[in-house]
Every structure is written in C-alpha cells, then in structure tokens.
Design a protein around this motif. Structure first.
Motif, PDB file in Angstrom:
ATOM      1  N   ALA A 237      -4.289   6.321  -0.833  1.00  0.00           N
ATOM      2  CA  ALA A 237      -3.852   5.257   0.062  1.00  0.00           C
ATOM      3  C   ALA A 237      -5.051   4.444   0.553  1.00  0.00           C
ATOM      4  N   ALA A 238      -6.149   5.118   0.855  1.00  0.00           N
ATOM      5  CA  ALA A 238      -7.351   4.419   1.321  1.00  0.00           C
ATOM      6  C   ALA A 238      -7.928   3.543   0.226  1.00  0.00           C
ATOM      7  N   MET A 239      -7.875   4.017  -1.017  1.00  0.00           N
ATOM      8  CA  MET A 239      -8.397   3.230  -2.135  1.00  0.00           C
ATOM      9  C   MET A 239      -7.509   2.014  -2.413  1.00  0.00           C
ATOM     10  N   GLN A 240      -6.197   2.171  -2.236  1.00  0.00           N
ATOM     11  CA  GLN A 240      -5.295   1.025  -2.375  1.00  0.00           C
ATOM     12  C   GLN A 240      -5.620  -0.032  -1.325  1.00  0.00           C
ATOM     13  N   ALA A 241      -5.926   0.418  -0.102  1.00  0.00           N
ATOM     14  CA  ALA A 241      -6.289  -0.519   0.965  1.00  0.00           C
ATOM     15  C   ALA A 241      -7.589  -1.237   0.612  1.00  0.00           C
ATOM     16  N   GLU A 242      -8.522  -0.514   0.014  1.00  0.00           N
ATOM     17  CA  GLU A 242      -9.776  -1.118  -0.437  1.00  0.00           C
ATOM     18  C   GLU A 242      -9.514  -2.214  -1.463  1.00  0.00           C
ATOM     19  N   LEU A 243      -8.609  -1.926  -2.411  1.00  0.00           N
ATOM     20  CA  LEU A 243      -8.307  -2.898  -3.461  1.00  0.00           C
ATOM     21  C   LEU A 243      -7.646  -4.148  -2.871  1.00  0.00           C
ATOM     22  N   GLU A 244      -6.705  -3.953  -1.954  1.00  0.00           N
ATOM     23  CA  GLU A 244      -6.022  -5.098  -1.354  1.00  0.00           C
ATOM     24  C   GLU A 244      -6.999  -5.981  -0.577  1.00  0.00           C
TER      25      GLU A 244
ATOM     26  N   SER B  89     -12.762  18.700  -4.522  1.00  0.00           N
ATOM     27  CA  SER B  89     -12.989  18.599  -3.086  1.00  0.00           C
ATOM     28  C   SER B  89     -13.012  19.990  -2.500  1.00  0.00           C
ATOM     29  N   PRO B  90     -13.536  20.161  -1.279  1.00  0.00           N
ATOM     30  CA  PRO B  90     -13.528  21.479  -0.644  1.00  0.00           C
ATOM     31  C   PRO B  90     -12.127  22.043  -0.460  1.00  0.00           C
ATOM     32  N   SER B  91     -11.117  21.161  -0.516  1.00  0.00           N
ATOM     33  CA  SER B  91      -9.739  21.642  -0.364  1.00  0.00           C
ATOM     34  C   SER B  91      -9.079  21.968  -1.697  1.00  0.00           C
ATOM     35  N   GLY B  92      -9.787  21.743  -2.799  1.00  0.00           N
ATOM     36  CA  GLY B  92      -9.245  22.048  -4.113  1.00  0.00           C
ATOM     37  C   GLY B  92      -9.366  20.859  -5.054  1.00  0.00           C
ATOM     38  N   SER B  93      -9.135  21.080  -6.344  1.00  0.00           N
ATOM     39  CA  SER B  93      -9.181  20.010  -7.344  1.00  0.00           C
ATOM     40  C   SER B  93      -7.823  19.325  -7.427  1.00  0.00           C
ATOM     41  N   PHE B  94      -7.848  18.023  -7.695  1.00  0.00           N
ATOM     42  CA  PHE B  94      -6.593  17.302  -7.878  1.00  0.00           C
ATOM     43  C   PHE B  94      -6.840  16.079  -8.748  1.00  0.00           C
ATOM     44  N   GLU B  95      -5.752  15.525  -9.287  1.00  0.00           N
ATOM     45  CA  GLU B  95      -5.854  14.327 -10.115  1.00  0.00           C
ATOM     46  C   GLU B  95      -5.721  13.108  -9.217  1.00  0.00           C
ATOM     47  N   LEU B  96      -6.758  12.294  -9.208  1.00  0.00           N
ATOM     48  CA  LEU B  96      -6.789  11.108  -8.359  1.00  0.00           C
ATOM     49  C   LEU B  96      -6.514   9.875  -9.212  1.00  0.00           C
ATOM     50  N   HIS B  97      -5.615   9.037  -8.743  1.00  0.00           N
ATOM     51  CA  HIS B  97      -5.301   7.786  -9.448  1.00  0.00           C
ATOM     52  C   HIS B  97      -6.080   6.654  -8.788  1.00  0.00           C
ATOM     53  N   THR B  98      -7.118   6.197  -9.471  1.00  0.00           N
ATOM     54  CA  THR B  98      -7.975   5.133  -8.949  1.00  0.00           C
ATOM     55  C   THR B  98      -7.383   3.781  -9.313  1.00  0.00           C
TER      56      THR B  98
ATOM     57  N   GLU C 167     -14.877  -2.468  -7.097  1.00  0.00           N
ATOM     58  CA  GLU C 167     -15.768  -1.307  -7.080  1.00  0.00           C
ATOM     59  C   GLU C 167     -15.393  -0.434  -5.878  1.00  0.00           C
ATOM     60  N   PRO C 168     -14.603   0.619  -6.095  1.00  0.00           N
ATOM     61  CA  PRO C 168     -14.198   1.469  -4.961  1.00  0.00           C
ATOM     62  C   PRO C 168     -15.399   2.132  -4.294  1.00  0.00           C
ATOM     63  N   GLN C 169     -15.329   2.288  -2.985  1.00  0.00           N
ATOM     64  CA  GLN C 169     -16.428   2.884  -2.233  1.00  0.00           C
ATOM     65  C   GLN C 169     -16.115   4.292  -1.744  1.00  0.00           C
ATOM     66  N   ILE C 170     -14.859   4.565  -1.472  1.00  0.00           N
ATOM     67  CA  ILE C 170     -14.490   5.898  -0.973  1.00  0.00           C
ATOM     68  C   ILE C 170     -14.742   6.947  -2.043  1.00  0.00           C
TER      69      ILE C 170
ATOM     70  N   MET D 268       0.844  -1.195   0.000  1.00  0.00           N
ATOM     71  CA  MET D 268       0.000   0.000   0.000  1.00  0.00           C
ATOM     72  C   MET D 268       0.876   1.240   0.000  1.00  0.00           C
ATOM     73  N   THR D 269       0.563   2.203  -0.853  1.00  0.00           N
ATOM     74  CA  THR D 269       1.324   3.440  -0.935  1.00  0.00           C
ATOM     75  C   THR D 269       1.069   4.289   0.296  1.00  0.00           C
ATOM     76  N   LYS D 270       2.128   4.670   0.987  1.00  0.00           N
ATOM     77  CA  LYS D 270       1.971   5.504   2.171  1.00  0.00           C
ATOM     78  C   LYS D 270       2.016   6.967   1.798  1.00  0.00           C
ATOM     79  N   PRO D 271       1.250   7.804   2.505  1.00  0.00           N
ATOM     80  CA  PRO D 271       1.274   9.235   2.221  1.00  0.00           C
ATOM     81  C   PRO D 271       2.674   9.799   2.389  1.00  0.00           C
ATOM     82  N   THR D 272       3.045  10.673   1.475  1.00  0.00           N
ATOM     83  CA  THR D 272       4.381  11.286   1.525  1.00  0.00           C
ATOM     84  C   THR D 272       4.263  12.790   1.709  1.00  0.00           C
ATOM     85  N   PHE D 273       3.208  13.198   2.403  1.00  0.00           N
ATOM     86  CA  PHE D 273       2.967  14.623   2.606  1.00  0.00           C
ATOM     87  C   PHE D 273       4.136  15.240   3.378  1.00  0.00           C
ATOM     88  N   ASP D 274       4.670  16.325   2.843  1.00  0.00           N
ATOM     89  CA  ASP D 274       5.833  17.001   3.444  1.00  0.00           C
ATOM     90  C   ASP D 274       5.338  18.001   4.490  1.00  0.00           C
TER      91      ASP D 274
END
Length: 401
Positions: free
Chosen positions: A38-45, A67-76, A85-88, A1-7
C-alpha cells in the motif's frame, strides 16, 4: 490505492491458537506485506502526479522479500514510462530492513559458525540465508576495519602491552601459520584501547619493528612503559623507535620458559624459591632471593639462572613502583585477556580461508570486548601520579592538572 485487508479477527484467533507472531508463516507477515504494498502504491501515485509527461500505472512485478517477520512475495508497482524508483523497497532490495544484517553480524561477533547462523535466522525469522549471503554481510566490516587500522592515535600512551597469537590461514592451497600482533594501550585517561592488529608469517623482532613504526607514523610519539614477552631482540626493536621507553619483560612468560628446563620432580620446589624473587617487596630483597636461587639451583640449571641474570634489568623494572602499578605491568595479562576473547571466537575454526576472514572476525570480537572498556583501570589516578614522578615532564602536555 490498495487498502490493507488484514483480517484482525483471524489474527487474534491464530494468536489464541498459539501461532507465532513472526517467522515462517507468522501472523504479522501478511500485514507487513499489505502495508508495504500500500505504501509503494502511494509512492507511485505521488510520482505520477508530479510527472508532467504522459504516464500511468503498468501493473506490478513480484519478488521475494525477507523481513524479520518472515519472507513474502511483494508486488512492486510499475509505471508505463519506467521512471518510477520506489524508495520504501528499492529496486534489487530483497530485505525489508537492515535488522537481519545486524543480527548476522551480532552472531558472527560471538564466534557463531555460518551453519549455526543459518539455523538461527531460519528458526527465528523463517528465512533461509546462504553462506554467500552471510559472507557478503560480514564483508561489510572490512572497510570499517581498514579505517580503524589506519586511524590516528594519541601522541602518548603511558602503558602498552604487546603480544602475538597464531592462526592457520590458507595460502596457495595449503594452510600456513601466521602471527597476529596485538597492541593494547592504556591512554592518559586510564582506559584500555586496542591500537592495532597486524598479520605476519612469523613472530620476530624484525616484524615487531614494522608494527612499532606504523604506530609511530599514526601519531604515537611516546610510550612510557612497554610490557613484552621474552622474544629475543624485542627491547632493541622498541628502543630503535622509542628510545626513552621503559621495558618490562613479562614475569609469567619468563617463569614458563624457565620451567621448560627444570625437571618435573624439581618444579614445585623451584617455583617456591623463584616466587621469593618476583614476589619480593623491594629490588634489594629480590636480588638477594635471586642470589639464593642461584646458590641452590645454579649448578643443576645454569641456563635458567643465566636467563634471569641476563634479563634482570628488564625483568625487575616493576620493583620501583608501588603494588597497584606493579600489578598492571609485571605481566602481559591485559593483552592475553584480549587473546582469550579471540580464542573463544575462533575455537571452532581449524583454519581460515584468507587473511580477511580472520581479521574481520577478530575485529568484530574486539568491538564487542571494547564495550567493557568504558571506565579507567583500578587506581588509575594514583598510577598516573606515580608515572608523572618517574617520567618527569613527559605527561605534562597531555593531562589536565
């Protein structure tokens, strides 16, 4: 699972530099993206662990998410078998939460134009929304509106105010004026309740009859007092459905209509004399003042005096009650206050593309206005006691003694 790399250190420095937390290029946008992926990867696993057939990960599909925090490109993430079938963030979902929809509807309920809604959403969240998107979001009010218009009502309403307001609606390529019939009721608890909104091409007793029939079919079997304007045939329309209902013609409407036929130079003096009629303390005093009004102005303005005489039975109904009841029923101010709220919502609109575009806006405005109707009107217990005396037996089954 990919871990968040937020700086975190970079984010803190950006915050010190005055950068926005949310919105376009907001500090939190990368964190939201990483946590979601990361949550979607956990769902897939978890899906792969529960899948008995041969299956494995198969890369990801990018899509832009708002999202309320801004637009971004999400890799599903995807699986080889295509059963995941992702739920998040579900397939075809482009908004991370329904907060944006709630914001759009809240702005719409204030009468904010689509252009201003777009600007506001872009300014706050850094997200561009089209008029089509806003329309789709606000259209979600329509099923709720329909259910509200068909809901069952109380069996009795002590006081009901009825009035109409007019709007221009586009039909067959041209704008025509239509009447919105508004019925505001006061229930046995003394709380205001908008009973319905009805649309018709013309305001008239015939159309009011259809409205009253609908109220009856939705459960309203009795109305004690109906406060109405001076529309010809209105009392007869009410009597045909609710024969025991007492009619109170709106004094303010009657005064306005009277002044149309009084010369401007005489209006101040005429109003002063007329005030002695409708402000009288008793019915006898009012009738004496009306006689004096006729003696002074009858020759000059016979049509005005005749109108007061012809409608006197329904214009004077409120004199049998004490002041705190009179205040509630001698005008249609209660429902006109609702119309003032409607006008605030629609003042920037020259016309409406269709009936639904008008009704969903009025419904949204009504929901907001009704939030203030949580307490009984002033002196309600005293008013209810008076009505119980004047309309003996009709309230007994509906109130707790």
């Amino acid at each position: 699972m990919t871990k968040p790399t937020f700086d975190m250190e970079a984010a803190i420095q950006a915050l010190r530099d005055g950068k926005d937390l949310t919105g376009k290029d907001g500090i939190l946008t990368p964190l939201i993206k990483q946590l979601t992926e990361a949550a979607m990867q956990a769902e897939l696993e978890q899906h792969l662990q529960q899948d008995d057939s041969p299956n494995r990960k198969n890369g990801s599909t990018p899509k832009t998410v708002k999202s309320p925090s801004g637009s971004f490109e999400l890799h599903t993430p995807r699986d080889r078998a295509g059963t995941f079938e992702p739920q998040i963030v579900k397939k075809h979902q482009t908004q991370l939460t329904d907060e944006l929809e709630r914001k759009i509807i809240a702005l719409f309920s204030l009468g904010t134009s689509y252009q201003d809604i777009r600007c506001h959403i872009e300014d706050i969240y850094g997200i561009h929304v089209s008029n089509g998107t806003i329309n789709s979001v606000t259209d979600k009010l329509l099923p709720e509106l329909q259910a509200w218009r068909e809901r069952e009502l109380d069996a009795i309403y002590p006081i009901v105010w009825l009035d109409a307001i007019h709007y221009k609606i586009k039909e067959h390529g041209r704008f025509i004026t239509k009447a919105v019939y508004t019925i505001l009721g006061l229930n046995v608890e003394g709380k205001k309740e908008l009973l319905g909104l009805y649309l018709s091409e013309h305001e008239g007793a015939h159309h009011w009859l259809a409205v009253l029939t609908d109220l009856y079919n939705r459960g309203v079997k009795d109305i004690l007092i109906a406060c109405v304007d001076g529309l010809l045939g209105f009392p007869e329309a009410i009597a045909s459905i609710y024969p025991k209902t007492e009619i109170q013609h709106c004094i303010i409407h009657q005064i306005r209509n009277s002044l149309k036929y009084v010369a401007s130079k005489n209006q101040k003096a005429f109003i002063a004399d007329l005030k002695c009629v409708y402000k009288a303390t008793t019915l006898a005093a009012a009738e004496m003042a009306l006689d004096e009004l006729e003696a002074k102005w009858g020759e000059k303005y016979p049509l005005v005096i005749k109108s007061w005489r012809n409608k006197w039975h329904t214009l004077s109904a409120y004199f049998k009650y004490p002041d705190y009841v009179r205040t509630a029923i001698y005008t249609t101010n209660a429902v006109e206050a609702v119309h003032r709220q409607f006008r605030k919502l629609t003042k920037t609109k020259g016309g409406f593309a269709n009936e639904n575009s008008l009704l969903k806006l009025l419904y949204a405005g009504m929901l907001q206005a009704s939030e203030r109707w949580t307490h009984p009107v002033q002196n309600w217990n005293l008013t209810l006691s008076q009505l119980s005396i004047h309309f003996e037996g009709r309230l007994d089954a509906h109130i707790e003694l």
